[in-house]
Write a protein that holds these residues in place. Sequence first.
Motif, PDB file in Angstrom:
ATOM      1  N   GLY A 251       0.786  -1.272  -0.045  1.00  0.00           N
ATOM      2  CA  GLY A 251       0.019   0.131  -0.040  1.00  0.00           C
ATOM      3  C   GLY A 251       0.743   1.418   0.027  1.00  0.00           C
ATOM      4  N   GLY A 252       1.973   1.272   0.268  1.00  0.00           N
ATOM      5  CA  GLY A 252       2.846   2.415   0.154  1.00  0.00           C
ATOM      6  C   GLY A 252       3.900   2.483  -0.988  1.00  0.00           C
ATOM      7  N   ASP A 297       5.567   8.856   1.570  1.00  0.00           N
ATOM      8  CA  ASP A 297       4.871   9.743   2.542  1.00  0.00           C
ATOM      9  C   ASP A 297       5.791   9.998   3.847  1.00  0.00           C
ATOM     10  N   GLY A 298       7.176   9.593   3.684  1.00  0.00           N
ATOM     11  CA  GLY A 298       8.071  10.120   4.882  1.00  0.00           C
ATOM     12  C   GLY A 298       8.148   8.982   5.660  1.00  0.00           C
ATOM     13  N   LYS A 299       7.773   7.967   5.838  1.00  0.00           N
ATOM     14  CA  LYS A 299       8.045   7.000   6.745  1.00  0.00           C
ATOM     15  C   LYS A 299       8.895   6.123   6.629  1.00  0.00           C
TER      16      LYS A 299
END
Length: 350
Positions: A251-252, A297-299
């Motif tokens: 999903g990422g 998303d930066g994760k």
Amino acid sequence: MMTAISTRSRAASGLVLALLLHTGLSLAQSSTAASTPSTSSASADAEAARQALAKKDGDVDQAALLKATLTATDKQYSLIKKGSLALTYDLNYAYIGSQLIDARFADNSLTLFSIQNTRSHTITNTVSTDYGLLDNLTGNVTIPLVSKYSQSESFSGLSNGIGDLSMGVRWQPLAQSRDLPALTASSTLRVATGRSPFKTISNQGLATGSGYNSITFGANASKVMDPVAVFGSVSVTLGQAATGLDQTVNGGTLVKMSPGASLSFGMGFAYALSYKVSTTMSFQETVSARSHLYLADGKMSATAPQTSGILSFGLGVRASPKTTMNVSVGVGLGPDAPSFTLGFNMPLNL
């Protein structure tokens, strides 16, 4: 009358004496004049001979030549000679069977749990070229061709392509001796020319390369104690981060992967059963640090450290003075290692 005759006789005697004296002086002068050029010529010849026999720049001194010969005889290296070229063919098969557990939690509740079995069969044909830059320095280029069949619950497929090219050097700082083991230092640069696992569909396992560049520094030691030869090695691998990615993972979107460093070490021995047959046993283990995954998303997340080991058994057959064929079987130790491997190696010395 008698007085006149006596006077004439004395005059004639004086004339004869004068003539003899003049002739003697002339001969003496002639002899002196002739002997001077002869002495000069002999001196010039002697000087020329002395100069011709004298040592000149570029002449080889016999003592130095003897010393160089003895030194060259003493300096024996296990690497190939300077200017020599050697080709080696390797055929390897590896089977990996694993289970992928996918679990997701939301608000401390388990929302997804599945176990997926994955299997892969990988055949790698590798051609290596070694060239002797010096008697104790060898350059190496390796080109692998990879065929990989991957099978899982949701996908099965075949992938063929070139793997990661590698270039390296091996350096033997000390000549071989009876008392000390042969030591070799090496450095290898691996270029990510194969299909990257971060640029294919995730979990399909169709990559033919690692996906990132890396460099390995290593050291090897070996000692022959007839009929046994023991050897050991240690190496460190550092990887360059793979950037510019756009892979969908759970999903990422994966945009960057920073591989962790790895440490490998191994040891083993070879035993000569006869002049043409030898057997080997070796152990190799690799410990890899965490790799870090960066999402769009930066994760950021990190993988678990991995440890893999393999125990190998081999048999070598000397087909000719320049050709020895080796067959090996490896058994994986630990969940991160291949289940088993088969290998065939045939050096073709030119």
